[in-house]
Every structure is written in C-alpha cells, then in structure tokens.
Enzyme design. Sequence first.
Site, PDB file in Angstrom:
ATOM      1  N   TRP A  96      -3.512   3.641   2.182  1.00  0.00           N
ATOM      2  CA  TRP A  96      -2.399   3.517   1.236  1.00  0.00           C
ATOM      3  C   TRP A  96      -2.594   2.309   0.340  1.00  0.00           C
ATOM      4  O   TRP A  96      -2.315   2.362  -0.854  1.00  0.00           O
ATOM      5  CB  TRP A  96      -1.062   3.444   1.977  1.00  0.00           C
ATOM      6  N   ASP A 127       4.593  -2.911   0.381  1.00  0.00           N
ATOM      7  CA  ASP A 127       4.823  -1.536   0.812  1.00  0.00           C
ATOM      8  C   ASP A 127       5.179  -1.599   2.300  1.00  0.00           C
ATOM      9  O   ASP A 127       4.329  -1.889   3.131  1.00  0.00           O
ATOM     10  CB  ASP A 127       3.551  -0.711   0.581  1.00  0.00           C
ATOM     11  N   LYS A 178       9.628   7.501   7.053  1.00  0.00           N
ATOM     12  CA  LYS A 178       8.951   6.910   8.197  1.00  0.00           C
ATOM     13  C   LYS A 178       9.910   6.200   9.138  1.00  0.00           C
ATOM     14  O   LYS A 178       9.653   6.120  10.321  1.00  0.00           O
ATOM     15  CB  LYS A 178       7.855   5.937   7.738  1.00  0.00           C
TER      16      LYS A 178
HETATM   17  C1  LIG Z   1       3.284   7.383   4.172  1.00  0.00           C
HETATM   18  C2  LIG Z   1       2.950   6.145   3.437  1.00  0.00           C
HETATM   19  C3  LIG Z   1       2.852   6.126   2.026  1.00  0.00           C
HETATM   20  C4  LIG Z   1       3.030   7.377   1.186  1.00  0.00           C
HETATM   21  O1  LIG Z   1       4.345   7.743   1.147  1.00  0.00           O
HETATM   22  P1  LIG Z   1       4.860   8.976   0.284  1.00  0.00           P
HETATM   23  O2  LIG Z   1       6.332   8.783   0.316  1.00  0.00           O
HETATM   24  O3  LIG Z   1       4.380  10.220   0.966  1.00  0.00           O
HETATM   25  O4  LIG Z   1       4.288   8.861  -1.083  1.00  0.00           O
HETATM   26  C5  LIG Z   1       2.590   4.925   1.413  1.00  0.00           C
HETATM   27  N1  LIG Z   1       2.403   3.799   2.127  1.00  0.00           N
HETATM   28  C6  LIG Z   1       2.478   3.783   3.473  1.00  0.00           C
HETATM   29  C7  LIG Z   1       2.268   2.501   4.210  1.00  0.00           C
HETATM   30  C8  LIG Z   1       2.754   4.951   4.170  1.00  0.00           C
HETATM   31  O5  LIG Z   1       2.827   4.946   5.514  1.00  0.00           O
END
Ligand SMILES: *Cc1c(COP(=O)(O)O)cnc(C)c1O
Length: 358
Positions: free
Chosen positions: A101, A170, A194
């Site tokens: 990511w 993030d 998540k």
């Molecule tokens: C799952 C994830 C993403 C992507 O998320 P989406 O909402 O599917 O775009 C980005 N960063 C991290 C750390 C993730 O676990």
Amino acid sequence: MKKHNFTAGPCILAPEVFEGAAAAVREFEGMGLSLLEISHRDKKVVAVMEEAQQRVLKTLGLGDDYAVLFLQGGASSQFAMLPFNLLTSSGRAGYLNTGTWATKALEEANKLAPGQALELASSKDRNFSYIPKGFAIPSGLDYVHYTSNNTIYGTQMKAFTKTDSLMVCDMSSDIFSRQMDYSAFDLIYAGAQKNLGPAGATLVVVRKDILGKSGRYIPTMFDYPTHIKGESMYNTPPVFSLYVSLLTLRWMDAQGGLPEMERRANARAAALYGEIDRNPLFVGTAATEDRSPMNACFLLHDEAAHKDTFDALAKEAGLVGLAGHRSVGGYRASMYNALEQSSVDALVEVMREVERRA
Ligand SMILES: *Cc1c(COP(=O)(O)O)cnc(C)c1O
C-alpha cells in the site's frame, strides 16, 4: 454457527453493530422508512454525520482545528487526493515504503508530480518484513507519508519521527486500536472496512489550516475543502457505511474506548504470537519488534507435512479468513477490534492440536 472471522478486510464487526445495522435497514428510527431509502439531507442522517464526526475527534483526542470527512473511493483514492492537496508545484514529499500500500501511495504521487515523491527508506529487500529505522528525512518536505500498519505483511510502526514537514498517515488497518498522540499527525486516512465499518466509506481527518496551499488545479471531488465546506455532504455520502461506522464508534466508547481496544489487541496478540513462538511447527514472518497486533503472519516450517492437518482442523473449528496474502504465503490472522479473545484461543488450540498430531 457464527465463524471465528480472521479476514483482513472487509472484516469482523461487533454483534451489536450488525444488529443495529440490520434494524436500520428495516426501519430507521421509527420513520417508517429504511435507512437505505431516505435522503442524506434528512435531519436524522445529518445528525448521524455530525455525531460520527464528533465521536471520531473525541476518540482520537483531537479538537475542531481538524475536519472529519467520510468520503468514497477507498484509501486508494487518498493516494492521489493527498498530493493534489499537499504537494506544491516545486515541492517534494517523503514516503516511507513499508509495503504494497505504501508503494502504491508513493507511485501515485509520482504520477501526479514526477520525481517529487521520494522514497525515504524501504524494507522491500526483505519482503517488507520489518519497519526501516534510523533513516534520514530531508528537511523542508511538503509532507512525510507513513503507513502505520502494513496489513499484508503484519508489521506496525511503533514510533513516528516528527519533522518540520507535515505528517500524513495511512491508518487503514489499525485506526482506533491504540492510544497515541494523534495530534502529531496533520492528515490521517483510513478505509472504513478494516476496523470501523463496512466497505464504502473512507475516513479522512485533516487539520484545516494546511489546506489550500498546493497551488494546483484540483478536481472538485478531489479537493478536501470542497468536502469540508459541504460538511462531508457535498455529494451523496456513503450513508449506510457511515451509519455502521457510527454504530462502531458508539460500541467502542461503550466498551471503554481506545484504552480498552488497546488492551484487548495486546491480549490477543500476546496469545497468538506466544503460540507462534512456542510451537516448533510455526514461525512468524515479521520482525519481532515490528509485529502488528492487528495482522499476524506466520508459516508452517513444513507445509508438506502439516498444511492439510492445519487447514482441516481450522475448518472444523470454524476459523475463516486465515490464508496469507499471496505475496507472503502461509497464514495471516487479522485480529481487529471486534475479534473476541475466544476466537484467538480457538486458533491457538488448533495450532496445539496440529503439534500433538505431528
Ligand atoms: C486495505 C488497505 C488500503 C486500500 O484500501 P481501499 O479502501 O481498498 O482502497 C490502503 N492502505 C492500507 C494500509 C490498507 O490496509
């Protein structure tokens, strides 16, 4: 029978949250209508948005110098929205590359501004199994971008170096799981699916005074101020995902907030990593000091000998979502806020049984 859900995302939520969500789909707050068929301008929906925003700030210990947005497009859209809003035409941004990511975030910034997004350090040399430390951060960057928890590799940043640059993170896979000084960050983003709610909403928490300075043309929907001015309702927000996120925020608070979420996460992690380290059949893939309490990645030393037994016993015990990401292999147990300790205990028991039968 309800399964033990170790899925990485979309993921497990609390039973009370599912009940509240189901009830709202049938009829929302005595309106004679489903939550899914009413206008987002309805005052009850506006109240949902406002309560969710207030609870996010309160839970993270932030004041109203921050704006809270529930956007669409996933965390992946934030990879582009960020540089549009924060990277100036001749500026540079620094990215710590700790996984898939983080790599995507870095690449996206360089698509918008070729050469302006720098990789500060990377752990790709060992398949992102650790968090780089002691790397230099040039001064005067527009922002530094971190990924607090690397969902695929099971590593988590325990400390964040504060610099003279803006700090962006993030936090998709560990938001609301631990106590931290969140005011150290200028912008935090996270896909809801998540640890907060179902897919469809992306949480953005941004310090308002950092915006409007990139000097770039920004498409309307990619401009944070559009959504701040529109109170996160410039266009139709992801109402259902927002509401389920609110139910989760209320649930967290009722359980004891971040201190309790952190205590539970540490207890789950101690039980599972303890067994991974004790059981001679298994080995963890992440560097011990960087292990994530949210996502634990582990392998069987001898897959040919034990994989069939493990998989069969896991299935029998109702454990689901344990397959490792294809880039790591083996197993990954995601242990988000709503996962009960008893689910981890069930997994540990399966690992012990595989050992007994070996
Ligand atoms: C799952 C994830 C993403 C992507 O998320 P989406 O909402 O599917 O775009 C980005 N960063 C991290 C750390 C993730 O676990």
